[in-house]
Design a protein around this motif. Sequence first.
Motif, PDB file in Angstrom:
ATOM      1  N   GLU A  44     -16.372  46.032 -23.580  1.00  0.00           N
ATOM      2  CA  GLU A  44     -15.144  45.676 -24.266  1.00  0.00           C
ATOM      3  C   GLU A  44     -15.428  44.616 -25.327  1.00  0.00           C
ATOM      4  OE1 GLU A  44     -11.924  46.501 -20.654  1.00  0.00           O
ATOM      5  OE2 GLU A  44     -12.213  44.477 -21.450  1.00  0.00           O
ATOM      6  N   ARG A  45     -14.533  44.569 -26.296  1.00  0.00           N
ATOM      7  CA  ARG A  45     -14.670  43.545 -27.330  1.00  0.00           C
ATOM      8  C   ARG A  45     -14.434  42.178 -26.693  1.00  0.00           C
ATOM      9  NH1 ARG A  45     -11.669  44.880 -32.770  1.00  0.00           N
ATOM     10  NH2 ARG A  45      -9.811  44.616 -31.466  1.00  0.00           N
ATOM     11  N   GLU A  46     -15.225  41.196 -27.135  1.00  0.00           N
ATOM     12  CA  GLU A  46     -15.125  39.863 -26.556  1.00  0.00           C
ATOM     13  C   GLU A  46     -15.048  38.799 -27.641  1.00  0.00           C
ATOM     14  OE1 GLU A  46     -18.595  38.985 -24.227  1.00  0.00           O
ATOM     15  OE2 GLU A  46     -19.942  39.035 -25.949  1.00  0.00           O
ATOM     16  N   PHE A  47     -14.461  37.688 -27.280  1.00  0.00           N
ATOM     17  CA  PHE A  47     -14.326  36.546 -28.174  1.00  0.00           C
ATOM     18  C   PHE A  47     -15.679  35.892 -28.408  1.00  0.00           C
ATOM     19  CE2 PHE A  47     -12.819  32.711 -29.982  1.00  0.00           C
ATOM     20  CZ  PHE A  47     -13.486  31.682 -29.346  1.00  0.00           C
ATOM     21  N   VAL A  48     -15.897  35.440 -29.642  1.00  0.00           N
ATOM     22  CA  VAL A  48     -17.125  34.729 -29.987  1.00  0.00           C
ATOM     23  C   VAL A  48     -16.819  33.301 -30.448  1.00  0.00           C
ATOM     24  CG1 VAL A  48     -19.119  34.658 -31.526  1.00  0.00           C
ATOM     25  CG2 VAL A  48     -18.322  36.857 -30.620  1.00  0.00           C
ATOM     26  N   ALA A  49     -15.974  33.172 -31.475  1.00  0.00           N
ATOM     27  CA  ALA A  49     -15.709  31.848 -32.040  1.00  0.00           C
ATOM     28  C   ALA A  49     -14.399  31.878 -32.806  1.00  0.00           C
ATOM     29  CB  ALA A  49     -16.838  31.412 -32.958  1.00  0.00           C
ATOM     30  N   THR A  50     -13.781  30.709 -32.934  1.00  0.00           N
ATOM     31  CA  THR A  50     -12.552  30.599 -33.699  1.00  0.00           C
ATOM     32  C   THR A  50     -12.513  29.258 -34.407  1.00  0.00           C
ATOM     33  OG1 THR A  50     -10.132  30.671 -33.566  1.00  0.00           O
ATOM     34  CG2 THR A  50     -11.287  29.724 -31.693  1.00  0.00           C
ATOM     35  N   ILE A  51     -11.783  29.220 -35.516  1.00  0.00           N
ATOM     36  CA  ILE A  51     -11.637  27.997 -36.289  1.00  0.00           C
ATOM     37  C   ILE A  51     -10.192  27.901 -36.774  1.00  0.00           C
ATOM     38  CG2 ILE A  51     -12.411  29.150 -38.424  1.00  0.00           C
ATOM     39  CD1 ILE A  51     -13.761  26.456 -39.183  1.00  0.00           C
ATOM     40  N   SER A  52      -9.649  26.707 -36.705  1.00  0.00           N
ATOM     41  CA  SER A  52      -8.277  26.499 -37.148  1.00  0.00           C
ATOM     42  C   SER A  52      -8.180  26.596 -38.662  1.00  0.00           C
ATOM     43  CB  SER A  52      -7.784  25.131 -36.680  1.00  0.00           C
ATOM     44  OG  SER A  52      -8.585  24.103 -37.247  1.00  0.00           O
ATOM     45  N   PHE A  53      -6.959  26.682 -39.164  1.00  0.00           N
ATOM     46  CA  PHE A  53      -6.786  26.799 -40.614  1.00  0.00           C
ATOM     47  C   PHE A  53      -7.399  25.604 -41.339  1.00  0.00           C
ATOM     48  CE2 PHE A  53      -5.306  27.764 -44.657  1.00  0.00           C
ATOM     49  CZ  PHE A  53      -4.669  26.667 -45.198  1.00  0.00           C
ATOM     50  N   SER A  54      -7.201  24.414 -40.809  1.00  0.00           N
ATOM     51  CA  SER A  54      -7.728  23.213 -41.464  1.00  0.00           C
ATOM     52  C   SER A  54      -9.238  23.097 -41.324  1.00  0.00           C
ATOM     53  CB  SER A  54      -7.071  21.969 -40.870  1.00  0.00           C
ATOM     54  OG  SER A  54      -7.492  21.791 -39.523  1.00  0.00           O
ATOM     55  N   GLY A  55      -9.786  23.802 -40.365  1.00  0.00           N
ATOM     56  CA  GLY A  55     -11.214  23.705 -40.110  1.00  0.00           C
ATOM     57  C   GLY A  55     -11.578  22.572 -39.170  1.00  0.00           C
ATOM     58  N   SER A  56     -10.596  21.826 -38.718  1.00  0.00           N
ATOM     59  CA  SER A  56     -10.873  20.646 -37.901  1.00  0.00           C
ATOM     60  C   SER A  56     -11.154  20.991 -36.443  1.00  0.00           C
ATOM     61  CB  SER A  56      -9.694  19.670 -37.968  1.00  0.00           C
ATOM     62  OG  SER A  56      -8.524  20.285 -37.454  1.00  0.00           O
ATOM     63  N   THR A  57     -10.740  22.177 -36.027  1.00  0.00           N
ATOM     64  CA  THR A  57     -10.931  22.585 -34.634  1.00  0.00           C
ATOM     65  C   THR A  57     -11.704  23.893 -34.564  1.00  0.00           C
ATOM     66  OG1 THR A  57      -8.830  21.559 -34.012  1.00  0.00           O
ATOM     67  CG2 THR A  57      -9.775  23.141 -32.466  1.00  0.00           C
ATOM     68  N   LYS A 107      -7.709  34.727 -27.663  1.00  0.00           N
ATOM     69  CA  LYS A 107      -7.056  35.971 -27.254  1.00  0.00           C
ATOM     70  C   LYS A 107      -6.874  36.931 -28.411  1.00  0.00           C
ATOM     71  CE  LYS A 107      -6.532  34.156 -23.186  1.00  0.00           C
ATOM     72  NZ  LYS A 107      -7.418  34.582 -22.064  1.00  0.00           N
ATOM     73  N   GLU A 108      -7.278  38.176 -28.210  1.00  0.00           N
ATOM     74  CA  GLU A 108      -7.137  39.180 -29.273  1.00  0.00           C
ATOM     75  C   GLU A 108      -5.703  39.349 -29.718  1.00  0.00           C
ATOM     76  OE1 GLU A 108     -10.675  42.141 -27.672  1.00  0.00           O
ATOM     77  OE2 GLU A 108      -9.135  42.926 -28.984  1.00  0.00           O
ATOM     78  N   ARG A 109      -4.758  39.216 -28.805  1.00  0.00           N
ATOM     79  CA  ARG A 109      -3.361  39.445 -29.161  1.00  0.00           C
ATOM     80  C   ARG A 109      -2.826  38.384 -30.125  1.00  0.00           C
ATOM     81  NH1 ARG A 109      -3.105  37.487 -23.819  1.00  0.00           N
ATOM     82  NH2 ARG A 109      -1.997  35.501 -23.605  1.00  0.00           N
ATOM     83  N   MET A 110      -3.569  37.297 -30.306  1.00  0.00           N
ATOM     84  CA  MET A 110      -3.148  36.246 -31.226  1.00  0.00           C
ATOM     85  C   MET A 110      -3.716  36.456 -32.630  1.00  0.00           C
ATOM     86  SD  MET A 110      -1.102  34.546 -29.513  1.00  0.00           S
ATOM     87  CE  MET A 110      -0.829  33.219 -30.683  1.00  0.00           C
ATOM     88  N   TYR A 111      -4.296  37.621 -32.870  1.00  0.00           N
ATOM     89  CA  TYR A 111      -4.869  37.935 -34.171  1.00  0.00           C
ATOM     90  C   TYR A 111      -4.174  39.166 -34.748  1.00  0.00           C
ATOM     91  CZ  TYR A 111      -8.294  34.414 -33.164  1.00  0.00           C
ATOM     92  OH  TYR A 111      -8.891  33.212 -32.883  1.00  0.00           O
ATOM     93  N   ALA A 112      -3.782  39.043 -36.005  1.00  0.00           N
ATOM     94  CA  ALA A 112      -2.944  40.069 -36.613  1.00  0.00           C
ATOM     95  C   ALA A 112      -3.737  41.122 -37.361  1.00  0.00           C
ATOM     96  CB  ALA A 112      -1.952  39.410 -37.571  1.00  0.00           C
ATOM     97  N   TYR A 113      -4.810  40.728 -38.016  1.00  0.00           N
ATOM     98  CA  TYR A 113      -5.559  41.648 -38.859  1.00  0.00           C
ATOM     99  C   TYR A 113      -7.041  41.567 -38.517  1.00  0.00           C
ATOM    100  CZ  TYR A 113      -1.218  41.204 -41.466  1.00  0.00           C
ATOM    101  OH  TYR A 113       0.101  41.167 -41.821  1.00  0.00           O
ATOM    102  N   TRP A 114      -7.690  42.709 -38.648  1.00  0.00           N
ATOM    103  CA  TRP A 114      -9.085  42.817 -38.254  1.00  0.00           C
ATOM    104  C   TRP A 114      -9.916  43.468 -39.356  1.00  0.00           C
ATOM    105  CZ3 TRP A 114     -10.820  41.198 -33.379  1.00  0.00           C
ATOM    106  CH2 TRP A 114      -9.810  40.774 -32.508  1.00  0.00           C
TER     107      TRP A 114
END
Length: 124
Positions: A44-57, A107-114
């Motif tokens: 299954e597809r799995e999470f790798v990394a995420t970054i906030s809009f500001s880049g601070s997190t 979480k994948e459901r928190m992403y709108a476009y791929w």
Amino acid sequence: QVQLVESGGGLVQTGGSLRLSCAASARTFSNSAMGWFRQAPGKEREFVATISFSGSTTYYADSVKGRFTISRDNAKNTVYLQMNSLKPEDTAVYYCAVGLLAGTSTKERMYAYWGQGTQVTVSS
């Protein structure tokens, strides 16, 4: 029209490095967190990394922590994934995604476009 264009995948030996890029349209990128996910054959597809809009997190999966770095350039509407010390188990199709919110999520459901995905193959 939403468009995500990924690049930078390829074949690399164990211990090598790759840098993935994902360019998005300005409207898509605006005020959104970005994420990278991956899907290995038969898994299954799995999470790798995420970054906030500001880049601070930023936040990483345990399997890549200390080896991968996510970053973004909001002026270029681009998010990056620097992958170092690659292992055969990192072999997968890597997808970037645009978040529904400015904050990070695993979480994948928190992403709108791929994006369409880019293949990363690590040989042993």
